[in-house]
Scaffold this motif. Structure first.
Motif, mmCIF file in Angstrom:
data_model
loop_
_atom_site.group_PDB
_atom_site.id
_atom_site.type_symbol
_atom_site.label_atom_id
_atom_site.label_comp_id
_atom_site.label_asym_id
_atom_site.label_seq_id
_atom_site.Cartn_x
_atom_site.Cartn_y
_atom_site.Cartn_z
ATOM 1 N N SER A 81 0.830 -1.215 0.000
ATOM 2 C CA SER A 81 0.000 0.000 0.000
ATOM 3 C C SER A 81 0.856 1.253 0.000
ATOM 4 N N ARG A 82 2.024 1.186 0.623
ATOM 5 C CA ARG A 82 2.924 2.343 0.601
ATOM 6 C C ARG A 82 3.428 2.601 -0.813
ATOM 7 N N GLN A 83 3.796 1.555 -1.512
ATOM 8 C CA GLN A 83 4.223 1.726 -2.902
ATOM 9 C C GLN A 83 3.071 2.203 -3.772
ATOM 10 N N SER A 84 1.871 1.652 -3.544
ATOM 11 C CA SER A 84 0.709 2.072 -4.327
ATOM 12 C C SER A 84 0.398 3.536 -4.092
ATOM 13 N N ARG A 85 0.493 3.980 -2.857
ATOM 14 C CA ARG A 85 0.236 5.385 -2.563
ATOM 15 C C ARG A 85 1.247 6.292 -3.247
ATOM 16 N N THR A 86 2.530 5.905 -3.237
ATOM 17 C CA THR A 86 3.557 6.717 -3.902
ATOM 18 C C THR A 86 3.306 6.819 -5.401
ATOM 19 N N LEU A 87 2.957 5.687 -6.022
ATOM 20 C CA LEU A 87 2.683 5.711 -7.465
ATOM 21 C C LEU A 87 1.443 6.530 -7.785
ATOM 22 N N GLN A 88 0.422 6.447 -6.935
ATOM 23 C CA GLN A 88 -0.794 7.214 -7.185
ATOM 24 C C GLN A 88 -0.555 8.714 -7.021
ATOM 25 N N GLU A 89 0.336 9.103 -6.122
ATOM 26 C CA GLU A 89 0.667 10.520 -5.993
ATOM 27 C C GLU A 89 1.310 11.037 -7.279
ATOM 28 N N VAL A 90 2.221 10.241 -7.834
ATOM 29 C CA VAL A 90 2.839 10.636 -9.106
ATOM 30 C C VAL A 90 1.800 10.687 -10.212
ATOM 31 N N ASN A 91 0.890 9.707 -10.213
ATOM 32 C CA ASN A 91 -0.143 9.658 -11.241
ATOM 33 C C ASN A 91 -1.071 10.865 -11.165
ATOM 34 N N VAL A 92 -1.448 11.281 -9.949
ATOM 35 C CA VAL A 92 -2.316 12.446 -9.795
ATOM 36 C C VAL A 92 -1.621 13.708 -10.271
ATOM 37 N N ALA A 93 -0.358 13.869 -9.901
ATOM 38 C CA ALA A 93 0.377 15.056 -10.339
ATOM 39 C C ALA A 93 0.476 15.122 -11.861
ATOM 40 N N ALA A 94 0.717 13.965 -12.482
ATOM 41 C CA ALA A 94 0.823 13.940 -13.948
ATOM 42 C C ALA A 94 -0.522 14.239 -14.601
ATOM 43 N N GLU A 95 -1.605 13.687 -14.038
ATOM 44 C CA GLU A 95 -2.915 13.906 -14.655
ATOM 45 C C GLU A 95 -3.368 15.352 -14.479
ATOM 46 N N GLU A 96 -3.065 15.985 -13.357
ATOM 47 C CA GLU A 96 -3.397 17.393 -13.184
ATOM 48 C C GLU A 96 -2.594 18.266 -14.150
ATOM 49 N N LYS A 97 -1.358 17.892 -14.419
ATOM 50 C CA LYS A 97 -0.563 18.630 -15.405
ATOM 51 C C LYS A 97 -1.169 18.492 -16.792
ATOM 52 N N ARG A 98 -1.654 17.291 -17.114
ATOM 53 C CA ARG A 98 -2.306 17.085 -18.414
ATOM 54 C C ARG A 98 -3.582 17.915 -18.515
ATOM 55 N N LEU A 99 -4.289 18.081 -17.374
ATOM 56 C CA LEU A 99 -5.494 18.908 -17.407
ATOM 57 C C LEU A 99 -5.149 20.358 -17.664
ATOM 58 N N GLU A 100 -4.064 20.840 -17.092
ATOM 59 C CA GLU A 100 -3.658 22.219 -17.355
ATOM 60 C C GLU A 100 -3.327 22.426 -18.825
ATOM 61 N N LEU A 101 -2.823 21.378 -19.473
ATOM 62 C CA LEU A 101 -2.489 21.469 -20.896
ATOM 63 C C LEU A 101 -3.678 21.174 -21.789
ATOM 64 N N GLY A 102 -4.844 20.825 -21.186
ATOM 65 C CA GLY A 102 -6.031 20.540 -21.971
ATOM 66 C C GLY A 102 -6.029 19.175 -22.617
ATOM 67 N N LEU A 103 -5.253 18.227 -22.097
ATOM 68 C CA LEU A 103 -5.152 16.901 -22.699
ATOM 69 C C LEU A 103 -6.030 15.868 -22.015
ATOM 70 N N THR A 104 -6.740 16.252 -20.948
ATOM 71 C CA THR A 104 -7.612 15.303 -20.266
ATOM 72 C C THR A 104 -8.802 16.062 -19.715
#
Length: 633
Positions: free
Chosen positions: A540-563
């Motif tokens: 769960s610790r590894q899953s949480r770390t990966l999900q934090e990276v995933n959220v940051a990447a998806e929010e960046k994609r939203l700022e660029l209008g890609l999601t």
């Protein structure tokens, strides 16, 4: 390329031919109607830019048009036939309905089509968020009070009701020991009796003595002490003093009396310390078993308090996770509102962000309720009373779980449990009590055969001192010896009790074996839970770390209008779930270690607590207990 051109050309020619052929086959009245509708559709398409009608050019090459559009990267639009002008409905000749054919249904002219506007269909303020913040402000936390795990343990040892209730059991057993020993207390007896009698004399007394009536005045006093010894011997010591005045001694005082000693010793049934002290020994074993049960209750109650504390920590961390998720949703809503304001976002993204924020607000409320439930349970275990700070203020747990990876050995834990668990000692004492009952029942099978004797020494005279002088000088002396026995025919009562004692002994032995197996199962279960939760904590610790990276990447994609906001909310939910799983896994691991220490019986040693049985409460004094009209409390 030539084959592609041939295919597209065939498609275009087939569509045009089908359209012309279909147009020729339409009846006149319906042709005008369809043409009017087609005209309206073309106007709508031209107005909103869906399809721009283009005139059909006979001299245009469809292959060149397709090829040039493909090279320019533009969408290919097929040319449409020119739309005829709509014919007014009053110019259309109405046909008389035929008698053979039914009249066609009346056709109502469709209203002008107006496509829905996004701003008209979506109300950005349809989801109200302010009521949540108002309720949250109304439920503002009271004054906070920090609480450590050590403070909880100390408070539980002093105030936990389960511990207080169980601590009374050894005291009751101590009282049972005192009552059992009371069977051998000497019993003091005493009596005083005055008798006056008057009766007619017999004819012989009248003839020979000249006495017509006999009067007798007698005062009798007796005091004694008796009881039973641990060997089964029954004893009785009594002193009798009597003063008598009657007609025969011319109403002159005469004192008589003596000292009597009686002993009775069982030879078969009821003989020996083992039988007569059985109740005392069983009460002592019960007291020791009660102390083991108290120790088990202390460990169980402390384990519940510790796990309740960790549940409160987990609920607090879960609330923090939910609040963090709500903060992320608020940030996403602000981002979408900014994008909508500058014209780079859509209103549907704002609505989705508001909906996601409302859902996370509900999660925060649920998490706050879980914190309240965990707090109330901890207060109950600590026996917090109204008016105390722990009741009036919000409890903030200070300690945090830091489970370190440790190597656990099954054999070591098993051996420790079989040595330290209080249930095993209690089970062994139960077997001993069953064996004592069996010995008593075996003795009761024997016939009753007792040998006894009585010795009397006394005196008589006109003065009361003559009685004591006679006892000392053995003026009146007598003794007797007796043997008496009895046996019940059939002896069914003793036989039934002996059979029951044998069954109870076997039952106690099997119960001890079952307790041993249950303890071993509990240890294995606790070890399995530790291994499982250690793995879950890491994953769960590894899953949480990966999900934090995933959220940051998806929010960046939203700022660029890609999601879209929907995808960001979905990934934020995954992060929240991973954080919750990590919190729960860590809490479960801490609780699994507590369960293992409890299963081993080493929880008190791990906490540095020394178990000391409670001291028996003082009993009522002998004089106070026998004097009437005095409070015995």
């Amino acid at each position: 390329m030539n084959s592609l051109r041939l295919v597209f050309g065939g498609v275009v020619l087939a569509a045009v031919a089908a359209g012309l052929a279909g147009a020729d086959m339409i009846p006149a009245e319906k042709s005008n109607l369809d043409r009017a509708e087609l005209s309206r559709m073309n106007e709508v398409e031209a107005r909103y830019g869906i399809f721009e009608p283009e005139p059909l050019m006979d001299d245009s090459d469809p292959f060149e048009t397709l090829e040039s559009a493909a090279e320019a990267g533009e969408p290919v639009r097929l040319a449409q036939a020119p739309t005829p002008e709509p014919v007014p409905e009053e110019d259309v000749a109405e046909e008389e309905p035929s008698e053979l054919a039914p009249a066609p249904p009346a056709v109502r002219e469709a209203d002008d089509y107006s496509p829905p506007s996004l701003e008209q269909r979506i109300d950005l303020d349809a989801i109200e968020l302010e009521p949540f913040y108002q309720r949250l402000e109304a439920r503002a936390p009271r004054d906070e009070i920090p609480l450590t795990l050590e403070e909880c343990i100390r408070r539980a040892l002093d105030s936990n009701l389960d511990i207080q209730i169980m601590s009374l059991s050894p005291m009751k057993s101590a009282a049972d020991i005192m009552a059992a020993r009371g069977e051998f207390d000497p019993r003091g007896t005493g009596s005083i009796m005055y008798t006056r009698s008057q009766q007619q004399a017999s004819s012989q007394t009248v003839v020979f003595g000249g006495i017509t009536s006999i009067e007798d005045y007698r005062t009798r006093g007796q005091a004694g002490i008796g009881g039973r010894l641990p060997w089964g011997t029954q004893y009785d010591l009594s002193l009798l003093v009597e003063r008598e005045e009657n007609t025969f001694n011319f109403f002159i005082e005469e004192w008589s009396g003596g000292l009597t000693v009686s002993l009775t010793q069982p030879l078969l049934r009821g003989r020996g310390r083992r039988v007569n002290l059985a109740r005392v020994r069983m009460a002592q074993n019960s007291e020791e078993a009660a102390e083991y049960q108290l120790k088990l209750q202390v460990m169980s109650s402390l384990a519940e308090v510790i796990k309740a504390y960790w549940d409160l920590v987990g609920a607090t961390e879960e609330r923090r996770v939910r609040q963090s998720s709500m903060t992320n949703a608020e940030r996403l809503l602000a981002l979408n509102e900014k994008r909508l304001e500058i014209g780079t976002g859509a209103a549907i993204d704002v609505v989705q962000a508001r909906a996601g924020l409302a859902a996370r607000q509900s999660d925060v409320i649920t998490a706050m309720g879980a914190v309240s439930d965990a707090t109330n349970r901890l207060r109950t275990l600590l026996n917090v009373r109204p008016g105390e700070l722990l009741q009036e203020r919000r409890i903030i747990p200070v300690d945090r779980p830091y489970p370190d990876p440790v190597d656990i050995d099954v054999d070591t834990s098993m051996a420790r449990a079989l040595e330290m668990r209080p249930e095993l000692q209690s089970g062994q004492l139960a077997i001993e009590n069953a064996q004592i009952n069996k010995a008593v029942a075996r003795n009761d099978l024997l016939p009753q055969l007792d040998v006894g004797g009585t010795v009397f020494q006394g005196g008589r005279g006109p003065d009361k001192d003559d009685v004591f002088t006679g006892i000392r000088e053995r003026r009146d002396d007598s003794y007797s010896v007796n043997i008496q026995g009895s046996v019940p025919i059939g002896n069914r009562t003793a036989r039934g009790q002996f059979q029951r004692s044998r069954i109870e002994e076997s039952e106690a032995e099997r119960q001890l074996e079952k307790t041993r197996q249950d303890i071993m199962l509990t240890v294995r279960t606790a070890l399995t839970a530790i291994e499982t939760n250690q793995t879950l904590v890491e994953s769960s610790r590894q899953s949480r770390t990966l999900q934090e990276v995933n959220v940051a990447a998806e929010e960046k994609r939203l700022e660029l209008g890609l999601t879209s906001s929907y995808m960001v909310l979905d990934i934020q939910d995954d992060l929240t779930a991973a954080q919750s799983q990590e919190v729960q896994a860590v809490i479960n691991l801490e609780k699994a270690f507590v369960d293992l220490r409890l299963a081993e019986g080493s929880l008190l040693d791990e906490l540095g607590i020394e178990f000391v049985p409670p001291e028996p409460e003082p009993t009522v004094r002998f004089v106070r207990s026998v004097v009437p009209f005095i409070d015995k409390e």
